[in-house]
Motif scaffolding. Sequence first.
Motif, PDB file in Angstrom:
ATOM      1  N   GLY A 534       0.824  -1.209   0.000  1.00 50.07           N
ATOM      2  CA  GLY A 534       0.000   0.000   0.000  1.00 50.07           C
ATOM      3  C   GLY A 534       0.857   1.258   0.000  1.00 50.07           C
ATOM      4  N   ARG A 535       1.954   1.247   0.758  1.00 46.69           N
ATOM      5  CA  ARG A 535       2.854   2.399   0.775  1.00 46.69           C
ATOM      6  C   ARG A 535       3.482   2.610  -0.603  1.00 46.69           C
ATOM      7  NH1 ARG A 535       2.915   6.692   3.559  1.00 46.69           N
ATOM      8  NH2 ARG A 535       2.675   5.450   5.475  1.00 46.69           N
ATOM      9  N   ILE A 536       3.857   1.507  -1.304  1.00 43.47           N
ATOM     10  CA  ILE A 536       4.423   1.614  -2.661  1.00 43.47           C
ATOM     11  C   ILE A 536       3.414   2.278  -3.591  1.00 43.47           C
ATOM     12  CG2 ILE A 536       5.135   0.255  -4.677  1.00 43.47           C
ATOM     13  CD1 ILE A 536       6.319  -1.801  -2.698  1.00 43.47           C
ATOM     14  N   GLU A 537       2.156   1.835  -3.522  1.00 40.91           N
ATOM     15  CA  GLU A 537       1.121   2.399  -4.391  1.00 40.91           C
ATOM     16  C   GLU A 537       0.880   3.868  -4.072  1.00 40.91           C
ATOM     17  OE1 GLU A 537      -1.529  -1.631  -5.237  1.00 40.91           O
ATOM     18  OE2 GLU A 537      -2.004  -0.358  -3.499  1.00 40.91           O
ATOM     19  N   GLN A 538       0.919   4.226  -2.785  1.00 41.28           N
ATOM     20  CA  GLN A 538       0.692   5.611  -2.376  1.00 41.28           C
ATOM     21  C   GLN A 538       1.809   6.522  -2.877  1.00 41.28           C
ATOM     22  OE1 GLN A 538       0.703   6.129   1.856  1.00 41.28           O
ATOM     23  NE2 GLN A 538      -0.062   8.249   1.772  1.00 41.28           N
ATOM     24  N   LEU A 539       3.075   6.062  -2.784  1.00 40.08           N
ATOM     25  CA  LEU A 539       4.202   6.902  -3.187  1.00 40.08           C
ATOM     26  C   LEU A 539       4.306   7.057  -4.700  1.00 40.08           C
ATOM     27  CD1 LEU A 539       6.904   5.507  -0.715  1.00 40.08           C
ATOM     28  CD2 LEU A 539       5.887   7.787  -0.655  1.00 40.08           C
ATOM     29  N   THR A 540       3.844   6.073  -5.454  1.00 36.14           N
ATOM     30  CA  THR A 540       4.031   6.100  -6.916  1.00 36.14           C
ATOM     31  C   THR A 540       2.751   6.410  -7.678  1.00 36.14           C
ATOM     32  OG1 THR A 540       3.619   3.714  -7.064  1.00 36.14           O
ATOM     33  CG2 THR A 540       5.913   4.435  -6.771  1.00 36.14           C
ATOM     34  N   GLY A 541       1.625   6.350  -7.003  1.00 38.61           N
ATOM     35  CA  GLY A 541       0.369   6.580  -7.694  1.00 38.61           C
ATOM     36  C   GLY A 541      -0.027   5.430  -8.602  1.00 38.61           C
ATOM     37  N   ARG A 542       0.522   4.251  -8.398  1.00 38.74           N
ATOM     38  CA  ARG A 542       0.210   3.078  -9.217  1.00 38.74           C
ATOM     39  C   ARG A 542      -0.603   2.070  -8.407  1.00 38.74           C
ATOM     40  NH1 ARG A 542       2.728   2.758 -14.279  1.00 38.74           N
ATOM     41  NH2 ARG A 542       3.694   4.784 -14.675  1.00 38.74           N
ATOM     42  N   ASP A 543      -1.230   1.135  -9.144  1.00 37.93           N
ATOM     43  CA  ASP A 543      -2.062   0.103  -8.542  1.00 37.93           C
ATOM     44  C   ASP A 543      -1.487  -1.261  -8.900  1.00 37.93           C
ATOM     45  OD1 ASP A 543      -3.950  -1.630  -7.620  1.00 37.93           O
ATOM     46  OD2 ASP A 543      -5.644  -0.740  -8.685  1.00 37.93           O
ATOM     47  N   LEU A 547      -2.383  -5.200 -14.251  1.00 34.69           N
ATOM     48  CA  LEU A 547      -1.315  -5.812 -15.008  1.00 34.69           C
ATOM     49  C   LEU A 547      -0.377  -4.768 -15.594  1.00 34.69           C
ATOM     50  CD1 LEU A 547       0.054  -8.280 -16.313  1.00 34.69           C
ATOM     51  CD2 LEU A 547      -1.573  -8.085 -18.208  1.00 34.69           C
ATOM     52  N   GLU A 548      -0.918  -3.655 -16.130  1.00 34.45           N
ATOM     53  CA  GLU A 548      -0.074  -2.629 -16.745  1.00 34.45           C
ATOM     54  C   GLU A 548       0.915  -2.042 -15.747  1.00 34.45           C
ATOM     55  OE1 GLU A 548      -3.284  -2.819 -16.868  1.00 34.45           O
ATOM     56  OE2 GLU A 548      -4.000  -2.748 -18.944  1.00 34.45           O
ATOM     57  N   ASP A 549       0.436  -1.781 -14.520  1.00 36.45           N
ATOM     58  CA  ASP A 549       1.324  -1.196 -13.520  1.00 36.45           C
ATOM     59  C   ASP A 549       2.370  -2.210 -13.038  1.00 36.45           C
ATOM     60  OD1 ASP A 549       0.096   1.238 -13.689  1.00 36.45           O
ATOM     61  OD2 ASP A 549      -1.224   0.922 -11.969  1.00 36.45           O
ATOM     62  N   LEU A 555       9.674  -3.768 -15.598  1.00 33.11           N
ATOM     63  CA  LEU A 555      10.651  -3.235 -16.542  1.00 33.11           C
ATOM     64  C   LEU A 555      11.558  -2.201 -15.883  1.00 33.11           C
ATOM     65  CD1 LEU A 555       8.402  -2.858 -19.723  1.00 33.11           C
ATOM     66  CD2 LEU A 555      10.147  -4.583 -19.289  1.00 33.11           C
ATOM     67  N   ALA A 556      11.012  -1.393 -15.005  1.00 37.07           N
ATOM     68  CA  ALA A 556      11.828  -0.385 -14.327  1.00 37.07           C
ATOM     69  C   ALA A 556      12.916  -1.042 -13.487  1.00 37.07           C
ATOM     70  CB  ALA A 556      10.940   0.504 -13.456  1.00 37.07           C
ATOM     71  N   LEU A 557      12.557  -2.121 -12.797  1.00 38.68           N
ATOM     72  CA  LEU A 557      13.560  -2.829 -12.001  1.00 38.68           C
ATOM     73  C   LEU A 557      14.625  -3.457 -12.888  1.00 38.68           C
ATOM     74  CD1 LEU A 557      11.204  -4.552  -9.405  1.00 38.68           C
ATOM     75  CD2 LEU A 557      12.894  -2.768  -8.913  1.00 38.68           C
ATOM     76  N   ARG A 558      14.256  -3.980 -14.057  1.00 33.62           N
ATOM     77  CA  ARG A 558      15.231  -4.591 -14.959  1.00 33.62           C
ATOM     78  C   ARG A 558      16.150  -3.542 -15.586  1.00 33.62           C
ATOM     79  NH1 ARG A 558      13.764  -8.072 -12.484  1.00 33.62           N
ATOM     80  NH2 ARG A 558      13.124 -10.190 -13.054  1.00 33.62           N
TER      81      ARG A 558
END
Length: 560
Positions: A534-543, A547-549, A555-558
Amino acid sequence: MRLRALLETDALGLRLLGGEDELDRTVRGVMTTDLRDPSRYLSGGELVLTGLAWRREPEDSERFVRILTSAGVAGLAAGEAEIASTPDDLIAACARHRLPLFSVDETVSFASITEHVVRQVSSERAGDLAAVVDRHRRLMTGGPAGGGPEVVLDLLGSDLDLRAWVLSPTGRRIAGSSLADAGPGLSAETGAALAGEHLAASRTGRRGPHRVTTGGSTYSLFPVGGTARAASAADVRETVLSDWLLAVEADAGDWPGERLDLLHGVTQLISVERDRRDAARTVRRRLAQEVLELVQTGAAPAEIAARLRVAAPVLLPGLGTAPHWQVVVARVEWEGGDVPGGPVAQALLEEVLVDQDSAGPEPTDRIAVAHTGDEAVALVPLPAVATGPDEPLTGAGLHADTLLAAVRQPLERGLADDGRLTFGVSAAVHSAEGLRGALEEARHARRVAAARPGRVCAAGHQELASHVLLLPFVPDDVRRAFTARLLDPLRDYDRRHRAELIPTLEAFLDCDGSWTRCATRLHLHVNTLRYRVGRIEQLTGRDLSRLEDKLDFFLALRMS
């Protein structure tokens, strides 16, 4: 040596019975025989030792001496262990044919005389050959090469009856004497075994020659280092994986000092040729360095293509069209990081690739290799065999699974317990536009190899996941912006709170979004995991349920 010297050696127990005027004859060998006709085993210059078992009647002496004289022997020595004295008919026959005749005291064995003669003749031959080698060295260092290592190895074969080969650190045959090639050759397996033993001995600091028994034969191994590299190297690890070795099929353990000095002189002479071949690669190395710098600095494809057009005639003379290219990346890492790995990787990559793309029996030497830091990059030209510019090569190019098949064992011995070598191989590309992607692809493959256990590992482009194949073609600025937008907020939060959001995100994606499996892997309660996500989603605005997020984070981690 002369017959007179043998007569003057009291320990040999020789007594002259005739032929005093012929004592200045040269002795080139020794033979013990009681055959009635030993001519087929004589080549001239021998001291013949005999127990006179061939003599059954006085007339036999004339026939025997005539045979020896026709063969050009230096002298005859008759043993007195089985007879009271040397027969008069033999003395008379030798006098008629002017053949020096000796009697051998019954207390002296033929073996003692043989050993003495062989030792003296061998030392004199070594001295003569050393003089020849010295003259040849002056010729080679003062002007063009005098025929390469084969000339010196042929001298070893003709003067000392030694079969010898010059081998690379992977065991590849670089040169061999005519005598060595006349009999059973040195197999690739034996060459690799000898190279591995040599590298292992060199890493322990033991001085050569190193004696090795393999395949029922004993070999003595002498190091052949390039003089320029050896002079500048402060650590054996800087040169051990690039120096040649001289393999002689003989046991040097009981050699006299003169012969050992001779072989060390031969290795110094061969090292001149080693340096000369290194110098011949300078142009190819410089071309590779220029292309690598252009690719890494993001130069325009047209500029890179211009440099490739310059490189193609040098690497593939006579080729009518621009070739396809393949990139191989190698990295040598030593524990402690106190030895630069780039030059070592460059020399190794040149050696490993020298005959990988050769369709014929002779190895090629058209590889251009540059190095930067601990990494070496090879630009490998491939003849274009596809029918169209957008069609892939079929059956051409290098493959990671076969790249190290013949060289892994010796290289592992040279890396010992503190070194590691990893390779990455790209797919073939047909233009300058694809070269940058090929370089990144090879680097990705090398990182895959580095994740595997073992001292020597390789990976090819076929082993990369489909999404990784696309990443090398994404511009650097786009990659940096993409990863920064998604991951920088998480990195900042981890840095301030030690929350481990990045490791949690990686584990969550690796577990395909399974809360139970991810919590078990991280040894967390599921509620704690849900709080972190939940903290990751809050900081990045992603869900992370979308699947897209998930794919964007993956890809960002790679790419980070």
